[in-house]
Design an enzyme around this catalytic site. Structure first.
Site, PDB file in Angstrom:
ATOM      1  N   HIS A  95       0.861  -1.189   0.000  1.00 45.29           N
ATOM      2  CA  HIS A  95       0.000   0.000   0.000  1.00 45.29           C
ATOM      3  C   HIS A  95       0.893   1.233   0.000  1.00 45.29           C
ATOM      4  CE1 HIS A  95      -3.184   2.790   1.258  1.00 45.29           C
ATOM      5  NE2 HIS A  95      -4.024   1.868   0.815  1.00 45.29           N
ATOM      6  N   ASP A 151      -7.676  -5.546   0.024  1.00 42.57           N
ATOM      7  CA  ASP A 151      -8.118  -6.483  -1.011  1.00 42.57           C
ATOM      8  C   ASP A 151      -7.693  -7.919  -0.758  1.00 42.57           C
ATOM      9  OD1 ASP A 151      -9.376  -4.626  -2.794  1.00 42.57           O
ATOM     10  OD2 ASP A 151      -7.389  -3.806  -3.139  1.00 42.57           O
TER      11      ASP A 151
HETATM   12  N1  COA Z   1       4.404  -7.789  -4.415  1.00 43.94           N
HETATM   13  C1  COA Z   1       5.737  -7.772  -4.604  1.00 43.94           C
HETATM   14  N2  COA Z   1       6.499  -6.660  -4.485  1.00 43.94           N
HETATM   15  C2  COA Z   1       5.860  -5.534  -4.162  1.00 43.94           C
HETATM   16  C3  COA Z   1       4.461  -5.480  -3.942  1.00 43.94           C
HETATM   17  C4  COA Z   1       3.728  -6.662  -4.077  1.00 43.94           C
HETATM   18  N3  COA Z   1       2.413  -6.691  -3.893  1.00 43.94           N
HETATM   19  N4  COA Z   1       4.098  -4.213  -3.618  1.00 43.94           N
HETATM   20  C5  COA Z   1       5.222  -3.496  -3.653  1.00 43.94           C
HETATM   21  N5  COA Z   1       6.273  -4.283  -3.979  1.00 43.94           N
HETATM   22  C6  COA Z   1       7.680  -3.859  -4.128  1.00 43.94           C
HETATM   23  C7  COA Z   1       7.879  -3.272  -5.529  1.00 43.94           C
HETATM   24  O1  COA Z   1       8.273  -4.256  -6.461  1.00 43.94           O
HETATM   25  C8  COA Z   1       8.960  -2.236  -5.263  1.00 43.94           C
HETATM   26  O2  COA Z   1      10.190  -2.884  -5.202  1.00 43.94           O
HETATM   27  P1  COA Z   1      11.540  -2.152  -5.752  1.00 43.94           P
HETATM   28  O3  COA Z   1      11.731  -0.967  -4.841  1.00 43.94           O
HETATM   29  O4  COA Z   1      12.588  -3.203  -5.634  1.00 43.94           O
HETATM   30  O5  COA Z   1      11.233  -1.746  -7.164  1.00 43.94           O
HETATM   31  C9  COA Z   1       8.622  -1.716  -3.869  1.00 43.94           C
HETATM   32  O6  COA Z   1       7.934  -2.785  -3.216  1.00 43.94           O
HETATM   33  C10 COA Z   1       7.743  -0.472  -3.883  1.00 43.94           C
HETATM   34  O7  COA Z   1       6.589  -0.790  -4.668  1.00 43.94           O
HETATM   35  P2  COA Z   1       5.774   0.251  -5.508  1.00 43.94           P
HETATM   36  O8  COA Z   1       4.967  -0.467  -6.565  1.00 43.94           O
HETATM   37  O9  COA Z   1       6.682   1.351  -5.970  1.00 43.94           O
HETATM   38  O10 COA Z   1       4.830   0.813  -4.387  1.00 43.94           O
HETATM   39  P3  COA Z   1       3.677   1.820  -4.635  1.00 43.94           P
HETATM   40  O11 COA Z   1       3.478   2.546  -3.371  1.00 43.94           O
HETATM   41  O12 COA Z   1       3.904   2.614  -5.866  1.00 43.94           O
HETATM   42  O13 COA Z   1       2.445   0.852  -4.995  1.00 43.94           O
HETATM   43  C11 COA Z   1       0.745  -0.702  -4.729  1.00 43.94           C
HETATM   44  C12 COA Z   1       1.515   0.442  -4.077  1.00 43.94           C
HETATM   45  C13 COA Z   1      -0.494  -0.993  -3.898  1.00 43.94           C
HETATM   46  C14 COA Z   1       0.290  -0.324  -6.139  1.00 43.94           C
HETATM   47  C15 COA Z   1       1.672  -1.952  -4.787  1.00 43.94           C
HETATM   48  O14 COA Z   1       2.032  -2.340  -3.484  1.00 43.94           O
HETATM   49  C16 COA Z   1       1.041  -3.101  -5.536  1.00 43.94           C
HETATM   50  O15 COA Z   1       1.158  -3.172  -6.770  1.00 43.94           O
HETATM   51  N6  COA Z   1       0.347  -4.040  -4.823  1.00 43.94           N
HETATM   52  C17 COA Z   1      -0.320  -5.144  -5.461  1.00 43.94           C
HETATM   53  C18 COA Z   1      -1.669  -4.693  -5.998  1.00 43.94           C
HETATM   54  C19 COA Z   1      -2.676  -4.434  -4.911  1.00 43.94           C
HETATM   55  O16 COA Z   1      -2.866  -5.226  -4.007  1.00 43.94           O
HETATM   56  N7  COA Z   1      -3.374  -3.299  -5.036  1.00 43.94           N
HETATM   57  C20 COA Z   1      -4.424  -2.905  -4.099  1.00 43.94           C
HETATM   58  C21 COA Z   1      -4.003  -1.720  -3.295  1.00 43.94           C
HETATM   59  S1  COA Z   1      -5.145  -1.334  -2.004  1.00 43.94           S
END
Ligand code: COA
Length: 214
Positions: A95, A151
């Protein structure tokens, strides 16, 4: 059909837990469209479009697909190895704002436990708990702990309530729509159109070469 009181209460609480939640992507989409003085219907449609994405509200549907692909809690560790090696994101985890387990996930997890007991169907609960355990342990060793979000357990609750996955985003939207409308009204009350600036990071200006000389 009328739900029994427990199932009705769980559904009500899930709607409350999915209520509008600050400046997430769907709320922002609604406000951007509202700022053009478009209609409420168009603003809400944009919010729903953003919500449907798998990185936003669409994640609960993907969590169920993941659990079905894993099939059994004993397959989780091997599945996780492969998923992380391929840099696959684990749906329902992570998140932008929460740096701990999402408080909504704690509550929905309890509903999943209650429903699993009631239906004597523990498959989703066991697989998801194992995914949470294995993923958290892996991420903690990398120094980047990532926890379940709203979720992670909600799709399994809906499944046990007999709701098909295609309705997960509409249910999420039902919980959010009052808050989205609040944002739209607030936007209208002191409106200025959203118009972000972008920063050019391409090549510096180059001399024009006539087409026949290229
Ligand atoms: N699985 C694996 N790795 C994850 C992850 C996940 N669900 N969520 C974050 N990470 C990792 C990323 O790969 C990234 O790694 P890096 O620094 O080596 O590149 C790091 O953690 C930061 O992730 P990032 O995508 O930049 O975080 P964000 O704050 O931009 O995105 C979300 C937040 C929610 C979009 C992201 O955690 C995600 O894609 N989650 C899965 C989808 C989900 O459940 N969405 C519902 C949200 S309520």
């Amino acid at each position: 059909t009328e739900p029994d009181p427990l199932e009705g209460e769980i559904m009500d609480k899930c709607l409350l837990l999915h209520a509008e939640h600050d400046f997430n992507a769907s709320t922002f989409a609604a406000r951007v469209v509202a700022s053009t003085l478009s209609t409420c219907y168009c603003s809400i449609s944009s919010a729903i479009g953003a919500l449907y994405g798998s990185l936003h509200g669409g994640a609960n549907q993907r969590v169920i697909e993941m659990a079905e692909e894993i099939g059994d809690k004993n397959n989780v560790a091997a599945w996780m190895e492969k998923a992380l090696a391929r840099k696959k994101k684990v749906m329902g985890m992570g998140h932008r704002e929460y740096k701990a387990k999402d408080p909504r996930a704690h509550i929905i997890q309890k509903y999943l436990a209650t429903l699993s007991e009631k239906k004597q169907d523990f498959r989703y609960y066991e697989i998801l708990q194992e995914v949470e355990k294995v993923f958290r342990a892996k991420m903690e060793t990398t120094g980047k702990p990532i926890y379940p979000n709203v979720d992670f357990y909600s799709g399994a609750v809906y499944r046990l309530l007999g709701i098909p996955a295609i309705l997960f985003t509409p249910i999420f939207a039902m919980g959010r729509v009052a808050g989205w409308l609040g944002h739209i009204l607030e936007q209208r009350s002191d409106n200025r159109i959203y118009r972000p600036e972008s920063l050019w990071t391409g090549p510096e200006p180059r001399a024009y070469i006539p087409i026949e000389k290229r």
